[in-house]
Design a protein around this motif. Structure first.
Motif, short mmCIF file in Angstrom:
data_model
loop_
_atom_site.label_atom_id
_atom_site.label_comp_id
_atom_site.label_asym_id
_atom_site.label_seq_id
_atom_site.Cartn_x
_atom_site.Cartn_y
_atom_site.Cartn_z
N SER A 131 0.81 -1.21 0.00
CA SER A 131 0.00 0.00 0.00
C SER A 131 0.85 1.28 0.00
O SER A 131 0.39 2.32 -0.44
N SER A 132 2.07 1.20 0.51
CA SER A 132 2.87 2.42 0.58
C SER A 132 4.12 2.38 -0.30
O SER A 132 4.99 3.22 -0.19
N GLY A 133 4.20 1.40 -1.20
CA GLY A 133 5.34 1.36 -2.09
C GLY A 133 5.57 -0.03 -2.66
O GLY A 133 4.67 -0.86 -2.68
N PHE A 134 6.81 -0.27 -3.10
CA PHE A 134 7.14 -1.55 -3.71
C PHE A 134 8.63 -1.82 -3.53
O PHE A 134 9.41 -0.93 -3.19
N VAL A 135 9.01 -3.08 -3.76
CA VAL A 135 10.40 -3.50 -3.64
C VAL A 135 10.82 -4.11 -4.97
O VAL A 135 10.10 -4.91 -5.55
N GLN A 136 12.02 -3.71 -5.43
CA GLN A 136 12.56 -4.25 -6.66
C GLN A 136 13.91 -4.90 -6.39
O GLN A 136 14.67 -4.42 -5.54
N LEU A 137 14.18 -5.97 -7.09
CA LEU A 137 15.50 -6.58 -7.08
C LEU A 137 16.34 -5.83 -8.09
O LEU A 137 15.90 -5.58 -9.22
N ALA A 138 17.55 -5.43 -7.68
CA ALA A 138 18.41 -4.66 -8.56
C ALA A 138 19.84 -5.18 -8.49
O ALA A 138 20.23 -5.85 -7.54
N LEU A 139 20.61 -4.83 -9.50
CA LEU A 139 22.03 -5.15 -9.53
C LEU A 139 22.80 -3.89 -9.16
O LEU A 139 22.58 -2.83 -9.73
N ASP A 140 23.68 -4.01 -8.17
CA ASP A 140 24.57 -2.91 -7.81
C ASP A 140 25.74 -2.98 -8.78
O ASP A 140 26.56 -3.90 -8.72
N ARG A 141 25.81 -2.04 -9.70
CA ARG A 141 26.84 -2.05 -10.73
C ARG A 141 28.25 -1.91 -10.16
O ARG A 141 29.22 -2.33 -10.78
N ARG A 142 28.37 -1.32 -8.97
CA ARG A 142 29.68 -1.11 -8.36
C ARG A 142 30.27 -2.39 -7.81
O ARG A 142 31.48 -2.60 -7.86
N THR A 143 29.40 -3.27 -7.27
CA THR A 143 29.88 -4.48 -6.60
C THR A 143 29.50 -5.77 -7.31
O THR A 143 30.05 -6.81 -7.02
N GLY A 144 28.51 -5.70 -8.21
CA GLY A 144 28.00 -6.89 -8.87
C GLY A 144 27.02 -7.68 -8.01
O GLY A 144 26.56 -8.74 -8.41
N GLU A 145 26.69 -7.16 -6.83
CA GLU A 145 25.76 -7.84 -5.92
C GLU A 145 24.32 -7.50 -6.25
O GLU A 145 24.02 -6.41 -6.74
N GLN A 146 23.42 -8.44 -5.96
CA GLN A 146 22.00 -8.18 -6.06
C GLN A 146 21.54 -7.55 -4.76
O GLN A 146 21.92 -8.01 -3.68
#
Length: 92
Positions: free
Chosen positions: A33-48
């Motif tokens: 109801s107040s937002g959302f969560v996305q899986l992303a790639l951190d380009r600096r570290t290569g971590e999800q």
């Protein structure tokens, strides 16, 4: 876990990370109801990483600002709990 994720091209939520210098959206994880969560790639570290996006429904009212600050404070107070992801940074 993969059964709960939607493809990054799904138009269910906006891609707020488009053009971001550090993060690339991979897929949507949850919407509430107040937002959302996305899986992303951190380009600096290569971590999800999980990116939580909080909606400003009322255009950034004082109540919403307090809600966001309280959520950040609570997250920091939780420390390094094994069931809570680490807060890496905040950005607008």
């Amino acid at each position: 876990m993969k059964g709960h994720m939607r493809n990054a091209k799904d138009k269910g939520v906006p891609d707020l990370l488009q053009g971001h210098p550090h993060y690339e959206r991979l897929c949507d994880l949850q919407k509430g109801s107040s937002g959302f969560v996305q899986l992303a790639l951190d380009r600096r570290t290569g971590e999800q990483v999980a990116i939580k996006c909080i909606d400003y429904v009322g255009g950034g009212t004082a109540f919403e600002e307090r809600h966001i600050l309280r959520e950040l404070q609570n997250h920091r107070l939780a420390g390094r709990h094994p069931n809570i992801g680490e807060l890496l940074e905040g950005f607008a």
